[in-house]
Motif scaffolding. Structure first.
Motif, PDB file in Angstrom:
ATOM      1  N   ALA A 105     -13.162  51.561  26.522  1.00 34.60           N
ATOM      2  CA  ALA A 105     -12.599  50.964  27.358  1.00 34.60           C
ATOM      3  C   ALA A 105     -11.682  49.222  26.593  1.00 34.60           C
ATOM      4  CB  ALA A 105     -13.817  49.996  28.412  1.00 34.60           C
ATOM      5  N   GLU A 106     -12.083  49.088  25.164  1.00 36.10           N
ATOM      6  CA  GLU A 106     -11.998  47.949  23.950  1.00 36.10           C
ATOM      7  C   GLU A 106     -10.497  48.660  24.345  1.00 36.10           C
ATOM      8  OE1 GLU A 106     -13.778  47.671  21.531  1.00 36.10           O
ATOM      9  OE2 GLU A 106     -16.083  46.714  22.180  1.00 36.10           O
ATOM     10  N   ASP A 216     -17.343  41.404  27.634  1.00 33.97           N
ATOM     11  CA  ASP A 216     -17.916  42.657  27.352  1.00 33.97           C
ATOM     12  C   ASP A 216     -19.170  42.093  27.741  1.00 33.97           C
ATOM     13  OD1 ASP A 216     -19.379  44.078  25.591  1.00 33.97           O
ATOM     14  OD2 ASP A 216     -18.268  43.219  23.811  1.00 33.97           O
ATOM     15  N   ALA A 217     -19.680  42.796  28.578  1.00 37.57           N
ATOM     16  CA  ALA A 217     -21.153  43.205  29.373  1.00 37.57           C
ATOM     17  C   ALA A 217     -21.885  44.268  28.883  1.00 37.57           C
ATOM     18  CB  ALA A 217     -20.490  43.463  30.932  1.00 37.57           C
ATOM     19  N   ALA A 218     -22.063  45.134  27.358  1.00 37.34           N
ATOM     20  CA  ALA A 218     -22.809  45.546  26.955  1.00 37.34           C
ATOM     21  C   ALA A 218     -24.316  45.601  26.883  1.00 37.34           C
ATOM     22  CB  ALA A 218     -22.320  45.579  25.369  1.00 37.34           C
ATOM     23  N   ARG A 219     -24.519  44.071  27.125  1.00 37.29           N
ATOM     24  CA  ARG A 219     -25.547  43.753  27.242  1.00 37.29           C
ATOM     25  C   ARG A 219     -26.414  42.771  27.943  1.00 37.29           C
ATOM     26  NH1 ARG A 219     -24.901  44.671  21.691  1.00 37.29           N
ATOM     27  NH2 ARG A 219     -25.684  46.915  20.224  1.00 37.29           N
ATOM     28  N   PHE A 220     -25.290  42.587  29.496  1.00 36.81           N
ATOM     29  CA  PHE A 220     -25.528  42.435  30.482  1.00 36.81           C
ATOM     30  C   PHE A 220     -26.484  41.790  31.126  1.00 36.81           C
ATOM     31  CE2 PHE A 220     -25.957  44.076  34.885  1.00 36.81           C
ATOM     32  CZ  PHE A 220     -26.558  45.617  34.066  1.00 36.81           C
ATOM     33  N   ALA A 221     -28.168  42.999  31.354  1.00 43.00           N
ATOM     34  CA  ALA A 221     -28.993  42.119  31.909  1.00 43.00           C
ATOM     35  C   ALA A 221     -30.040  41.474  30.791  1.00 43.00           C
ATOM     36  CB  ALA A 221     -29.606  43.860  32.314  1.00 43.00           C
ATOM     37  N   GLU A 222     -29.796  41.946  29.358  1.00 40.52           N
ATOM     38  CA  GLU A 222     -30.708  41.301  28.615  1.00 40.52           C
ATOM     39  C   GLU A 222     -30.004  39.808  28.826  1.00 40.52           C
ATOM     40  OE1 GLU A 222     -30.127  43.486  25.065  1.00 40.52           O
ATOM     41  OE2 GLU A 222     -31.636  45.134  26.146  1.00 40.52           O
ATOM     42  N   CYS A 253     -14.697  43.380  33.168  1.00 37.68           N
ATOM     43  CA  CYS A 253     -15.329  43.590  32.188  1.00 37.68           C
ATOM     44  C   CYS A 253     -15.097  44.582  31.828  1.00 37.68           C
ATOM     45  CB  CYS A 253     -17.067  43.571  32.325  1.00 37.68           C
ATOM     46  SG  CYS A 253     -17.873  44.645  33.358  1.00 37.68           S
ATOM     47  N   THR A 254     -15.499  44.736  29.971  1.00 40.77           N
ATOM     48  CA  THR A 254     -15.583  45.824  29.306  1.00 40.77           C
ATOM     49  C   THR A 254     -16.887  46.341  29.035  1.00 40.77           C
ATOM     50  OG1 THR A 254     -15.872  45.205  27.278  1.00 40.77           O
ATOM     51  CG2 THR A 254     -13.308  45.998  28.492  1.00 40.77           C
ATOM     52  N   MET A 255     -17.318  47.843  29.387  1.00 40.54           N
ATOM     53  CA  MET A 255     -18.872  47.458  29.585  1.00 40.54           C
ATOM     54  C   MET A 255     -18.642  49.363  28.163  1.00 40.54           C
ATOM     55  SD  MET A 255     -22.216  47.024  29.996  1.00 40.54           S
ATOM     56  CE  MET A 255     -23.927  48.055  30.114  1.00 40.54           C
ATOM     57  N   SER A 256     -19.874  48.674  26.922  1.00 42.53           N
ATOM     58  CA  SER A 256     -20.435  49.949  26.948  1.00 42.53           C
ATOM     59  C   SER A 256     -22.003  50.304  27.712  1.00 42.53           C
ATOM     60  CB  SER A 256     -20.915  50.017  25.101  1.00 42.53           C
ATOM     61  OG  SER A 256     -21.827  50.263  24.639  1.00 42.53           O
ATOM     62  N   ALA A 257     -21.811  51.283  28.225  1.00 39.25           N
ATOM     63  CA  ALA A 257     -22.910  51.859  28.884  1.00 39.25           C
ATOM     64  C   ALA A 257     -24.180  51.965  28.015  1.00 39.25           C
ATOM     65  CB  ALA A 257     -22.729  52.955  29.635  1.00 39.25           C
ATOM     66  N   LYS A 258     -23.959  52.481  26.845  1.00 41.42           N
ATOM     67  CA  LYS A 258     -24.905  52.738  25.603  1.00 41.42           C
ATOM     68  C   LYS A 258     -26.030  52.250  25.506  1.00 41.42           C
ATOM     69  CE  LYS A 258     -23.105  55.378  22.188  1.00 41.42           C
ATOM     70  NZ  LYS A 258     -22.613  55.687  21.106  1.00 41.42           N
ATOM     71  N   VAL A 263     -27.939  54.420  28.763  1.00 40.97           N
ATOM     72  CA  VAL A 263     -27.747  55.865  29.050  1.00 40.97           C
ATOM     73  C   VAL A 263     -26.891  56.324  27.255  1.00 40.97           C
ATOM     74  CG1 VAL A 263     -27.820  56.778  31.293  1.00 40.97           C
ATOM     75  CG2 VAL A 263     -25.419  55.603  29.688  1.00 40.97           C
ATOM     76  N   ASN A 264     -26.679  57.855  26.383  1.00 39.09           N
ATOM     77  CA  ASN A 264     -27.095  57.946  25.430  1.00 39.09           C
ATOM     78  C   ASN A 264     -25.703  57.744  25.904  1.00 39.09           C
ATOM     79  OD1 ASN A 264     -29.233  60.047  27.016  1.00 39.09           O
ATOM     80  ND2 ASN A 264     -29.675  58.666  24.896  1.00 39.09           N
ATOM     81  N   ILE A 265     -24.341  57.721  26.309  1.00 39.33           N
ATOM     82  CA  ILE A 265     -23.240  57.667  26.769  1.00 39.33           C
ATOM     83  C   ILE A 265     -22.197  57.528  27.121  1.00 39.33           C
ATOM     84  CG2 ILE A 265     -22.921  60.382  27.297  1.00 39.33           C
ATOM     85  CD1 ILE A 265     -21.394  57.940  23.525  1.00 39.33           C
ATOM     86  N   GLY A 266     -21.126  56.633  27.661  1.00 38.82           N
ATOM     87  CA  GLY A 266     -20.065  56.321  28.137  1.00 38.82           C
ATOM     88  C   GLY A 266     -20.083  54.405  28.753  1.00 38.82           C
ATOM     89  N   GLY A 267     -19.456  54.658  29.693  1.00 37.81           N
ATOM     90  CA  GLY A 267     -18.838  53.009  29.209  1.00 37.81           C
ATOM     91  C   GLY A 267     -17.703  52.997  30.456  1.00 37.81           C
TER      92      GLY A 267
END
Ligand code: F0G
Length: 466
Positions: A105-106, A216-222, A253-258, A263-267
């Motif tokens: 995504a980046e 960069d929303a990788a840990r948005f919920a935290e 946003c960009t997101m690392s869904a990992k 999930v184990n892979i995705g973005g």
């Protein structure tokens, strides 16, 4: 009434994956064979794996059952439609561009918006983000607040951007800033959150200069959970509403869904406006695949869609951040210097304080990482000179990062309190005999991102474990 650090997991275990502590002698051999680099260890030789919280989450029964409903159509997949709806609901961005992981995504974002000589401004870019900025021959500019660099600080939002410096940057170089990127939470200084007040201020400033704001929303919920806990105005808001509010100030946003996709892979990339989407898919198609899958199987998108709801669940987040805090507090109680307050996804030890006799050029963080593995099969990761030291292009001198850290990243929904207690014991034992630990020298290094493949050896007697 409830103590988040000791709250039982809000789940029952339905499936287990055995882990084994191999004998100490075998651990000594394994790490030697790995060139004293934990990236080269076989995972079955690791007992508690805290290398990363990325792609290591346990999926729920609902996610596993969602896999069965994946639509594997090349174009127009139902699973894409579902994920679009979910992202629109959770983030408020209706235009979705799936990718195989966060850095993809980046890659798309930087390719579409960054030109040679640009300055990409943020609180503190993650390594891969920085890498993609550099690949465009642009300059990453990190404007984190000063407290963000302090090991111990009582600032509740150590991920905030310094708005004064941002103002100066925009006034001086505004025409070279393609966008501002806020990383929530800020991984590189310990998983530290950004406040809603900061997000709002940043958004007002960039709007005044007609510059877009991305996350960069990788840990948005935290991050959203920390806002609820620490920003009194939002104490009564739901995490979902806080997340929506955060993203309402940005353009996408960009997101690392990992990470917070569970999930184990995705973005993915997601945008408020159609124009960004149109531009992004020009690059997504050649880099990642067609619009409606972008590097993911239909079943991956289906599981991610479910994960994005579960990750904002208050009970989940209470236990998640509570577990990180539990580990941090217990280490601190044993006088292990850790980044304080603890962030959302791991505990970061200040290895230089533990091993003052090892200079940065001999990798104190790596010494600690090696010993944690030998002592108790615990795999952490060095975030110090091995990962970040670089040569100054003008002077050819080695520039060391400000901190020599070891990160113990906690996978989501994977380990129990007993595992954390084990880690505390192992770290404590190793730190108590810190004075005997050796420094390390490199025997092999790749030209970029050397820590992944480096080979090392202990300096001196050649014994890392006595
Ligand atoms: N942004 C942040 C804040 C990250 O922490 C990561 C990955 C990425 C982007 C890239 O995402 O791995 O899906 O390509 N962080 C991992 C870590 C690798 O261990 O912290 P990715």
């Amino acid at each position: 009434m409830t103590d988040e650090r000791t709250l039982p997991e809000p789940f029952k275990i339905k499936m287990v994956e055995p882990v084994r502590l191999i004998p100490r002698k075998r651990r000594e051999e394994a790490i030697r064979e790995a060139g004293y680099n934990v990236f080269n260890l076989r995972s079955q030789d690791v007992f508690v794996d805290l290398l990363t919280d990325s792609g290591t989450s346990a999926m729920s029964d609902r996610q596993w059952s969602a896999l069965m409903r994946g639509d594997e159509s090349y174009a127009g997949s139902r699973s894409y439609q579902l994920l679009s709806k979910t992202v629109s609901c959770v983030f408020g961005y209706p235009h979705l561009v799936p990718t195989h992981q966060g850095r993809a995504a980046e890659n798309i974002l930087m390719t579409m918006l960054v030109e040679e000589g640009d300055r990409v401004v943020g609180n503190m870019h993650f390594d891969t983000t920085e890498g993609h900025i550099l690949l465009q021959k642009a300059k990453p500019v990190n404007l984190l607040i000063e407290e963000g660099y302090e090991v111990v600080s009582d600032h509740p939002f150590k991920g905030n951007i310094d708005v004064q410096r941002l103002q100066d940057e925009l006034e001086r170089h505004g025409n070279r800033v393609p966008f501002v990127l806020l990383t929530v939470t800020c991984n590189n200084n310990g998983g530290q959150p950004v406040s809603l007040q900061n997000i709002k201020q940043v958004s007002e400033m960039v709007r005044a200069h007609d510059i877009p704001l991305f996350f960069d929303a990788a840990r948005f919920a935290e991050n959203a959970y920390f806002i609820k806990q620490r920003e009194p105005e939002y104490a009564d808001w739901t995490v979902q509403d806080i997340a929506r509010k955060m993203f309402s100030y940005g353009d996408g946003c960009t997101m690392s869904a990992k990470k917070d996709g569970l999930v184990n892979i995705g973005g993915f990339l997601a945008f408020a406006d159609r124009e960004y989407f149109d531009e992004a898919i020009k690059w997504q198609i050649p880099f990642e695949g067609f619009i409606t899958y972008g590097g993911q199987a239909g079943r991956d998108m289906q599981a991610l869609s479910q994960g994005l709801y579960e990750v904002t669940d208050i009970d989940y987040l209470r236990q998640r951040t509570g577990q990180v805090r539990y580990l941090a507090e217990n280490l601190r109680r044993r006088e292990i210097p850790v980044i304080w307050p603890p962030g959302g996804h791991g505990v970061y030890i200040d290895a230089q304080q533990v091993l003052p006799h090892i200079p940065p050029s001999q990798f104190p963080g790596q010494s600690l990482v090696v010993e944690l593995y030998i002592e108790g099969g615990v795999r952490g990761v060095e975030l110090g000179s091995l990962a970040f030291a670089h040569e100054d292009p003008d002077t050819q001198e080695v520039v060391h990062p400000p901190l020599q850290l070891v990160r113990l990243a906690i996978p989501r929904r994977v380990y129990t309190r007993r595992h954390m207690d084990w880690v505390v014991d192992v770290v404590t034992k190793v730190c108590r005999r810190g004075g005997q630990l050796p420094g390390y020298s490199l025997t092999y290094e790749a030209p970029v991102l050397r820590h992944f493949t480096a080979q090392l050896e202990p300096i001196g007697a050649g014994k890392a474990s006595e």
